[in-house]
Design an enzyme around this catalytic site. Structure first.
Site, PDB file in Angstrom:
ATOM      1  N   GLU A  42       0.821  -1.209   0.000  1.00 32.13           N
ATOM      2  CA  GLU A  42       0.000   0.000   0.000  1.00 32.13           C
ATOM      3  C   GLU A  42       0.858   1.264   0.000  1.00 32.13           C
ATOM      4  O   GLU A  42       0.540   2.244  -0.677  1.00 32.13           O
ATOM      5  CB  GLU A  42      -0.932   0.004   1.220  1.00 32.13           C
ATOM      6  CG  GLU A  42      -2.033  -1.039   1.166  1.00 32.13           C
ATOM      7  CD  GLU A  42      -2.998  -0.822   0.012  1.00 32.13           C
ATOM      8  OE1 GLU A  42      -3.124   0.327  -0.453  1.00 32.13           O
ATOM      9  OE2 GLU A  42      -3.628  -1.797  -0.428  1.00 32.13           O
ATOM     10  N   TYR A 125      -7.227   5.623   4.516  1.00 34.13           N
ATOM     11  CA  TYR A 125      -7.321   4.587   3.485  1.00 34.13           C
ATOM     12  C   TYR A 125      -6.379   3.416   3.785  1.00 34.13           C
ATOM     13  O   TYR A 125      -6.790   2.245   3.749  1.00 34.13           O
ATOM     14  CB  TYR A 125      -7.008   5.144   2.091  1.00 34.13           C
ATOM     15  CG  TYR A 125      -6.715   4.022   1.135  1.00 34.13           C
ATOM     16  CD1 TYR A 125      -7.751   3.223   0.644  1.00 34.13           C
ATOM     17  CD2 TYR A 125      -5.400   3.692   0.781  1.00 34.13           C
ATOM     18  CE1 TYR A 125      -7.493   2.145  -0.180  1.00 34.13           C
ATOM     19  CE2 TYR A 125      -5.134   2.615  -0.047  1.00 34.13           C
ATOM     20  CZ  TYR A 125      -6.185   1.844  -0.523  1.00 34.13           C
ATOM     21  OH  TYR A 125      -5.918   0.766  -1.327  1.00 34.13           O
ATOM     22  N   ASP A 143     -10.116   4.947  -1.772  1.00 33.58           N
ATOM     23  CA  ASP A 143      -9.032   5.659  -2.450  1.00 33.58           C
ATOM     24  C   ASP A 143      -9.576   6.356  -3.692  1.00 33.58           C
ATOM     25  O   ASP A 143     -10.794   6.439  -3.900  1.00 33.58           O
ATOM     26  CB  ASP A 143      -7.892   4.697  -2.798  1.00 33.58           C
ATOM     27  CG  ASP A 143      -8.249   3.739  -3.930  1.00 33.58           C
ATOM     28  OD1 ASP A 143      -9.442   3.644  -4.315  1.00 33.58           O
ATOM     29  OD2 ASP A 143      -7.320   3.080  -4.460  1.00 33.58           O
TER      30      ASP A 143
END
Length: 362
Positions: A42, A125, A143
């Protein structure tokens, strides 16, 4: 978006997950529930496309297979491995967070959204992604892809750059999320935006939601999501002086809170506009000393390098010093040979110059 508005989309999650099982890409971070590897993916994929980020993810996992390995690494090694991805604060925050988890939490990743949010460099997020993908916590991960999908399908006109958007879109995604399969739903939402409901030329004809999609029904794909004006891009003029002596180059670590902090570059004189020639810059006393002691053997540029809010124009002057002459260097600079330079973390701009000029001539 109220519950009543969502009532006609009760099968949304089922159709989305069915689409995901048919069409999703086989990505390595989707084959694990290890929070460290999910977190790593991520962070790398922030501001980075999958095709660009994949090699970095694989190299990081190979070099630092566990959180403890990353925490034990030297920051320069981490930045060197990150070189080329940009937004280097991501790498520094990631490294610092790894150390914090090891030192203060016994190397155990937090297991809930609320606890993940407390970590440096982890926003709403990323915390939701880790919590749902690793622990299947029923929290929506929202996102840019999710903003786009929801805005188009549900006709949400709120500017996604506004303060109200985050709350509104997250609430809508949370209503749609199946509490018993949050991981798959979140992956599906993100993947759907990435490969089906793309920013430009979405595949509307083969979309499972084209019978209910507001944007498709109203021809509003190009208009949604609504996004405010981008910040103005600032031009900067960087004049680099590459001092060579005995086959080595003088370089320094950027320590100020500016672009490329922690990376290595050359002696820099920044000017308000592109200089007409070298005489415009010789008021700098260090540079004046070097020009007196050495010879400019090559110039290069301008190189144009685009950052999110800056457009950089860089010129390079290669100054070669006689081996028998002593020169003064600023305290923060040192000489490095080619092998040492190869191991230093460097901005893409500097690496491009070195590849095209220094390594080909030395």
């Amino acid at each position: 978006m109220s519950s009543k508005d969502v009532a006609g989309f009760r099968d949304y999650s089922t159709k989305l997950i069915k689409w995901y099982h048919r069409h999703h890409r086989d990505l390595p971070w989707r084959r694990t529930n290890d929070p460290y590897k999910i977190w790593l993916s991520e962070i790398i994929l922030q501001q980075t496309r999958v095709v660009q980020g994949m090699p970095y993810y694989l190299r990081f996992v190979e070099q630092y297979p566990t959180l403890q390995d990353l925490a034990a690494a030297d920051e320069k090694e981490v930045l060197r491995l990150w070189q080329g991805l940009g937004y280097y604060s991501r790498a520094r925050n990631m490294h610092q967070t790894a150390r914090l988890i090891v030192e203060e939490q016994g190397g155990q990743f937090p297991t809930s959204y609320s606890e993940l949010l407390k970590l440096k460099g982890i926003g709403a997020y990323t915390a939701a992604a880790i919590a749902s993908f690793a622990y299947n916590e029923a929290v929506a991960a929202v996102d840019g892809n999710v903003y786009r999908v929801l805005a188009r399908i549900f006709g949400v006109e709120t500017d996604i750059t506004s303060s109200a958007a985050k709350k509104e879109f997250t609430a809508l995604a949370q209503q749609l999320l199946p509490p018993d399969d949050a991981a798959t739903f979140n992956q599906a939402m993100i993947e759907f935006g990435a490969i089906q409901c793309q920013p430009v030329a979405p595949d509307c004809l083969l979309c499972p939601f084209n019978d209910v999609c507001y944007a498709f029904q109203h021809g509003a794909q190009a208009r949604l999501p609504v996004k405010g004006k981008k910040n103005k891009v600032r031009d900067r003029y960087l004049n680099y002086f590459v001092v060579e002596k005995d086959g080595q180059l003088a370089m320094r670590e950027r320590t100020t809170k500016d672009v490329w902090q922690g990376m290595y570059d050359f002696y820099l004189v920044e000017s308000p506009q592109e200089p007409a020639d070298l005489d415009d810059l010789v008021s700098d006393h260090v540079l004046a000393h070097w020009l007196e002691m050495g010879e400019v053997v090559r110039t290069a540029g301008p190189y144009v390098h685009l950052l999110s809010h800056q457009r950089i124009y860089a010129r390079f002057w290669h100054i070669r010093m006689s081996p028998e002459r002593s020169i003064l260097l600023p305290d923060e600079m040192s000489f490095y040979d080619a092998d040492e330079i190869e191991q230093l973390p460097k901005p893409v701009l500097i690496n491009s110059y070195l590849t095209e000029n220094f390594f080909n001539f030395m």
